[in-house]
Write an enzyme that holds these catalytic residues in place. Structure first.
Site, PDB file in Angstrom:
ATOM      1  N   TYR A 151      -0.025 -14.245  11.751  1.00  0.00           N
ATOM      2  CA  TYR A 151      -0.180 -14.093  12.799  1.00  0.00           C
ATOM      3  C   TYR A 151       0.437 -15.437  13.344  1.00  0.00           C
ATOM      4  CZ  TYR A 151      -2.288  -9.877  13.396  1.00  0.00           C
ATOM      5  OH  TYR A 151      -3.074  -8.428  13.488  1.00  0.00           O
ATOM      6  N   LYS A 202      -5.117  -8.637  -1.364  1.00  0.00           N
ATOM      7  CA  LYS A 202      -3.880  -7.647  -1.622  1.00  0.00           C
ATOM      8  C   LYS A 202      -3.119  -8.702  -2.356  1.00  0.00           C
ATOM      9  CE  LYS A 202      -1.296  -3.942  -1.641  1.00  0.00           C
ATOM     10  NZ  LYS A 202      -1.741  -2.618  -1.635  1.00  0.00           N
ATOM     11  N   ASP A 234      -5.946  -1.890   0.493  1.00  0.00           N
ATOM     12  CA  ASP A 234      -6.170  -0.849   1.345  1.00  0.00           C
ATOM     13  C   ASP A 234      -6.790   0.528   0.261  1.00  0.00           C
ATOM     14  OD1 ASP A 234      -5.475  -1.410  -1.280  1.00  0.00           O
ATOM     15  OD2 ASP A 234      -3.602  -0.460  -1.545  1.00  0.00           O
ATOM     16  N   ASP A 258      -8.219  -7.536  11.219  1.00  0.00           N
ATOM     17  CA  ASP A 258      -7.440  -6.986  12.680  1.00  0.00           C
ATOM     18  C   ASP A 258      -7.575  -5.499  12.458  1.00  0.00           C
ATOM     19  OD1 ASP A 258      -6.728  -6.737  15.015  1.00  0.00           O
ATOM     20  OD2 ASP A 258      -4.973  -7.751  14.818  1.00  0.00           O
ATOM     21  N   ASP A 262     -10.617  -2.515  13.512  1.00  0.00           N
ATOM     22  CA  ASP A 262     -10.691  -1.918  14.207  1.00  0.00           C
ATOM     23  C   ASP A 262     -10.770  -0.290  13.976  1.00  0.00           C
ATOM     24  OD1 ASP A 262      -9.844  -3.259  17.056  1.00  0.00           O
ATOM     25  OD2 ASP A 262      -8.505  -1.086  17.267  1.00  0.00           O
TER      26      ASP A 262
END
Ligand code: NAD
Length: 376
Positions: A151, A202, A234, A258, A262
């Site tokens: 970001y 990852k 994942d 992030d 959620d």
């Protein structure tokens, strides 16, 4: 634990309130009711200073966060933020979009550790789309790195390759120092809870997160009492839904955190139930904490009086714990919310057939009413 401030009896705390856009305005009114209650009935007192952020700030000042606002909120004891964004401002240049105001606060105040608890209230076990036995008594904490990663990485942008073809690009970067400081916070937090930490990355395909894993594993040597596991993102997203109770504290990068938080919100029944705290290192005379719900400005329901204010009120509860060091008051708020939910009161997002449907402001009023029955 990251400590943010020393609580002093009868100290007057300066709280910056940034309601922002959409339902941010509505839920901030409810949080203010609760804060005013503590001002009146507890040993703490508050000065609430309200400022614009996001789209409403852009409309007034052509900036999603003015330097003047940034300077003022930097001097406060804590920042409470509603939400920013909405379709009205989506086509603005990137630097003027509402979300840039939020990112600027995080970056300028160096609020690198984002705490996102996902707790299932007993009364809401049936509001989740998952089976009750999978989520009952769930209490996990996602710690998201907040001031670096993709970001913020440079270079970023969209460029023309030729007349027909464009290229969009962002940079995922982490320094070892950035990883080490969030790792320390995560290990310290895990040590104060169940002593289990899962780091999500990852590392099999992204070099920056391979470095992430190396530093996490190295930091683990300083915390032998904490059991560390490493998981690819994942797999982690799948495990969160399959068997969320296997986790206690999760630490991860900005973007993975992030997305995973959620996902975790649906374990609890609604995005409207998830608070967060963003905390940096304590430095003299500089605010190092912002509290905000995980959700956005919810333009689809804004102005209808149906938004759930509990994520915002629970964010206030996190402020009592982390910035004012009043964990007992934080617990009072959680207890009161539990009672209200046990009594069947629900905003629309968590409503089931047998419940009592109430509005945003009814929910704020109920919290205050129940607080009147508490001894503090
Ligand atoms: P959102 O979180 O605003 O809404 C997603 C869904 O959840 C919507 O259906 C909404 O009605 C519902 N919802 C969210 N909060 C709720 C609440 N308190 N009570 C009841 N229902 C609730 O996400 P979005 O729709 O993807 O984004 C809308 C805007 O918010 C965008 O401009 C986005 O950039 C912005 N946004 C801001 C933040 C922030 O301020 N921290 C976070 C995420 C998104």
């Amino acid at each position: 634990m990251v400590k943010t401030s020393t609580s002093v009896m009868n100290k007057k705390f300066n709280i910056s309130l940034l309601p922002g856009d959409g339902i941010g305005q509505e839920i901030s009114i409810e949080a203010t009711k609760v804060l005013n209650w503590f001002d009146k009935f507890s040993d703490l007192s508050f000065v609430i200073d309200e400022h614009d952020i996001g789209g409403v700030s852009f409309d007034k000042y052509e900036s999603p966060l003015t330097e003047n606002t940034l300077e003022k909120i930097s001097k406060s004891d804590a920042i409470l933020l509603g939400a920013v964004g909405g379709p009205k401002w989506e086509s603005l240049p990137f630097e003027n979009r509402p979300e840039r105001g939020l990112l600027k606060i995080r970056k300028e105040l160096d609020l690198f550790a984002n705490f996102r608890p996902a707790i299932v209230f007993d009364a809401l076990v049936d509001s989740s789309s998952l089976k009750p036995e999978i989520i009952k008594n769930l209490d996990i904490l996602i710690i998201r790195e907040l001031t670096s990663g993709i970001y913020f990485g440079e270079p970023r942008g969209v460029e023309n390759i030729d007349e027909k073809n464009k290229r969009g690009f962002n940079t995922l970067e982490y320094t070892s120092e950035e990883i080490e400081r969030i790792a320390r916070v995560a290990f310290e937090t895990a040590r104060s809870r169940s002593k289990r930490l899962c780091s999500v990355d990852k590392a099999n395909v992204l070099e920056s997160t391979e470095l992430w894993r190396d530093i996490i594993v190295k930091t683990a040597e300083k915390f032998p009492e904490v059991e560390l596991t490493n998981m690819y993102v994942d797999n982690a997203s799948m495990q969160l839904v399959r068997n969320p109770k296997q986790f206690d504290v999760i630490v991860t990068t900005n973007m993975f955190g992030d997305i995973l938080s959620d996902c975790a919100s649906m374990l609890t029944g609604s995005l409207g139930m998830l608070p967060s705290a963003s905390i940096g290192r304590k430095t003299p005379n500089k605010c190092n904490a912002m509290y905000e719900p995980v959700h956005g400005s919810a333009p689809d329901i804004a102005g209808q009086g149906i938004a759930n204010p509990l994520a915002m009120i629970l964010s206030l509860s996190m402020m009592f714990k982390y910035s004012l060091l009043k964990e007992d008051y934080s617990k009072v708020i959680t207890r009161v919310i539990n009672k209200i939910l046990d009594n069947g009161y629900r905003t629309k997002d968590i409503f089931n057939d047998k419940d009592k449907l109430i509005s945003t402001s009814d929910m704020g009023d109920l919290v205050v009413k129940e607080l009147n029955n508490e001894k503090i």
